[in-house]
Every structure is written in C-alpha cells, then in structure tokens.
Design an enzyme around this catalytic site. Sequence first.
Site, short mmCIF file in Angstrom:
data_model
loop_
_atom_site.label_atom_id
_atom_site.label_comp_id
_atom_site.label_asym_id
_atom_site.label_seq_id
_atom_site.Cartn_x
_atom_site.Cartn_y
_atom_site.Cartn_z
N THR A 1 55.49 4.38 -18.73
CA THR A 1 54.96 5.12 -17.59
C THR A 1 55.87 4.86 -16.40
O THR A 1 56.93 4.23 -16.54
CB THR A 1 53.49 4.73 -17.32
N LYS B 1 60.09 6.27 -17.50
CA LYS B 1 60.17 7.40 -18.43
C LYS B 1 61.58 7.96 -18.53
O LYS B 1 62.00 8.41 -19.61
CB LYS B 1 59.18 8.49 -18.03
N GLY C 1 53.08 21.34 -7.64
CA GLY C 1 53.81 20.09 -7.80
C GLY C 1 55.10 20.26 -8.57
O GLY C 1 55.36 21.31 -9.17
N GLY D 1 56.88 14.39 -12.49
CA GLY D 1 56.92 14.20 -13.93
C GLY D 1 55.87 15.00 -14.68
O GLY D 1 56.17 15.65 -15.69
N ARG E 1 54.95 21.07 -1.32
CA ARG E 1 55.37 20.84 0.06
C ARG E 1 56.89 20.84 0.21
O ARG E 1 57.41 21.22 1.25
CB ARG E 1 54.79 19.51 0.56
N ASP F 1 62.68 22.39 -2.03
CA ASP F 1 63.95 21.98 -2.65
C ASP F 1 63.70 21.30 -3.98
O ASP F 1 64.42 21.54 -4.96
CB ASP F 1 64.73 21.05 -1.71
N GLY G 1 42.06 16.06 -16.53
CA GLY G 1 43.15 15.56 -17.33
C GLY G 1 42.82 14.51 -18.37
O GLY G 1 43.73 14.00 -19.03
#
Length: 461
Positions: free
Chosen positions: A74, A78, A138, A141, A162, A165, A251
């Site tokens: 995690t 990763k 988002g 990952g 937000r 880029d 999730g």
Amino acid sequence: MLLSMEQFRAFQPEKPTYALFGWPLGHTMSPELHAQLFAASGQDADYIGVAVPPEDLPEAFELAKRKLGGINCTIPHKRAIIPLLDEVDTAARDLHSVNTVAFRNGKAVGYNTDILGFAESLTRDGVSLRGKKVLLLGYGGAASVMAYHCVTQGAYLTITGRNLDKAEALRQQLCAAVPGAHIAVYNRRHIPRDIQIVLNSTPVGMYPRENAAPLHYLPHKAEYVFDAIYNPPVTATMRLANPKKARVRDGLFMLVMQAAYAQTVWSGVRFEPQACETILRRTYGKMAVKRLHEKHGKRNIVLCGFMGSGKTTIGRKLARLTGLEFIDADQYLEAREGKKISDIFAEQGEAYFRERECAYIRELSQREGIVLSLGGGAVLRPENVKAVRETGLLIHLDTPYYRILKNLSYSNTRPLLAGPDKQAETRRLYNARKAVYHHAADISVRSPKISEVLEKVVKSI
C-alpha cells in the site's frame, strides 16, 4: 499482528505467512480480512502488517522473499516496489502500480488486484461500462485503477479534480497504455450534463470529515455512483444521488474482493461468491462497532420502535453480525420477575410494570457491548431515553404500519391490545407513539424487508 521493521527482521513464521507493506501503516483491516478468507478456504496461514519506511523497502523485500509466501503493498510502495520485481503483469505495468506480489519458482511477480476488486463491484451491481459516459473524481492511485478499467471496457471517461495538470497527466498515461481510449479532462464547473456513472476516488468525505463531498451536486442523469471510501459506508457523495434513479456502492466490497484475488494469486484458491458475501457482511458489522465507539462515543446499540416492528428479530441478527451480546429488555424483565408481562399487567397493572421496566433499563444501560431491544412503550418515559442514550446509540425501527399489522396478527400476548377491537387500538397507539419514537431516537431506519432493515441499521451507524 503489526510489526515494525526491527521486529520483522527478527520475525520467524511458523506457518505460511503473507504480509502488508506500508508506511505509515496505522489501522488496517487487511489482517482481519485475510484471516476470514483463510478460514473460508480452509488455509492454515497467517497475515501480518509491516510498517516499512521507504528507505527500508529493498531490505524488507529481500526478507520477504525468504520468509513469506507473498506480500501486499500500500502507500507509498505500490510504484516503488516495481524495480525490485522479476515480472509484472500487464495491468500493473500499465498502471505503474503493484499491490500484490507472489514469490514462486524463485521469482517475484507483481500484480494489481485493486482493478479486479473494482470490476467485481460493478459486476455485482450489474453495471456495464461499454458506451457509458463516466465521470471520475480524482487522479491518484485509486483513480488510475478505476480509469484504466473504464477505458479498457469501452467507456467515455471524463476526469476532474482540483489540479487539472495532474488530471491531464493521468489522461496521457492512460492514452499511452490504451490506444484509442476516449478520455477528456474538465474542471468541475464544466462537467458534461449527460454523465451516467460517477466514480469518487478521492478521500473527500472519509471519516471524520463525513459531510464533505468533492461535488455540490451530481449530473441529473447519473444512474450509478461508486465511492471508493468505505468509512462511512454511506458517504456524502452517495447521498447526493437520487435514490429513485441511481444505485450507489461504497468501497468495502472492492476491498474484500481485491484481498480475495490476492489469495488467488498466492495460492490458487478461489472463493465462492457466498463466502465473499458473508465476509462482506461481517466486515460491515465490525466496522459498525468501530464507528459506534469512535464516531458516536457509545458502547451499545439500542433498538426502539412500535410493538411488532421487528426489534427482537433485527436485534438478534445485528448481534450476530457485530459480535455483540443481544438482550431483549422485555425478556430480561420477565426472567427477573419470574412471570410473563401479560401476567404482570393482569395482576399488578401497567404502572407497576413501567416502574420495573425503568429499573431494569437503567441496569442494562450500564452494560458494555450489547444490542438492546426495548419494549414498545419504553421510550415513552424520558428517564428511559436518557439512560439508554448515555451509553448507547438509539435506533428507531420505523417499520411500515401494514407490516406491523401483519407481524402482530401472529401474536396474542400483547396486553395493551387485549380489547375487543385490536386493529383500532393498534392504530391509536401507533399514531400516539410514532412522533415520540422519532424524537427520542438518534437514527430512524425504514424498510418493510428484514434484510434491508438490517443492512440499513448497520450502515446508519
């Protein structure tokens, strides 16, 4: 078991052992999840967590190859683990993200089972991505996993966040990995109105900031909302969905299934869907207890509602799911008094019964770790409400009236309904008490189906 790097150096496994590498590790559900999966498949194995600082990853990896059958990775390992591997499967390579490593035939092979867990969540809900217009919130990952699955399944993907880029960097990574992928980047003010599926990969809305959401509203055509967050199990983003038009999923099932697929990678074992569903329910139950303590500051779950609303049935099932002790307040009173409530009413009257009920509720409220089912009239006395709410989260089962009538038709032991017109008296009492239940309770849950009520109670906590 959670180990420091120093402890891991000295660790000697006594049976086949697997581990989670992360930094910092903090609280993780992985050891408990894998323990349940081992039990379900009959494997005699262990799973540990190891707090591995980034600079110690190469050493920890070499130790793992000698001591372990495989590892999960995690944050922040990763991507960093990839140069240490002998082989990486296609999805993990395209994602630049490995969450599962198997040690076999002298080689270390990396996989990404997060994408399989996400895919299983959509399959479970009957969601097809082909040709669908998908909004991804988002670009980290978790976002890359969801995005990769979407574009490989033929979805039209819009990425927002937000930092545009970073969203654009994810778009370019995906286009390089999946030629011909349909991907656009928009700021949040210009999201296409015809979006059909919304995916939240951000931590916005996670406990303890549960009322935050990455959007103020969802596109009005949204028919499915997936949120990678599982604490809380019903997020602010999910609550934005129109319950009449859109299905929602948190999730946790993704987490369970990525763990199940990791074990498939390690040992070849495969899990029946029912086994995973059982583990999912148990994990929701354990999370409910965790939230009961941490969010609500309580140690008990208390159920109230009209007679026949299913408090005892739901209470027993809830206790099994959470591992708490179940106590029915009416049955407790009868055992202590040595007679049935109907006999107490007949011999000593309702006033005496209410006084004894009050005393026993005060006594039970001092217990710790129980699911307490109250009698239908218990919350009519403010002192009872005060007592149970000092230590317990009070949940009202707002069962539809027609369902209550059906349940009561099977019973002839209700002293308050002993008159000649049982149905009229039931309606009168129901109307008189309904507002009291709503006012007294911390949470109200409504559904005619026992299975739905149980799920809603667990997730409401």
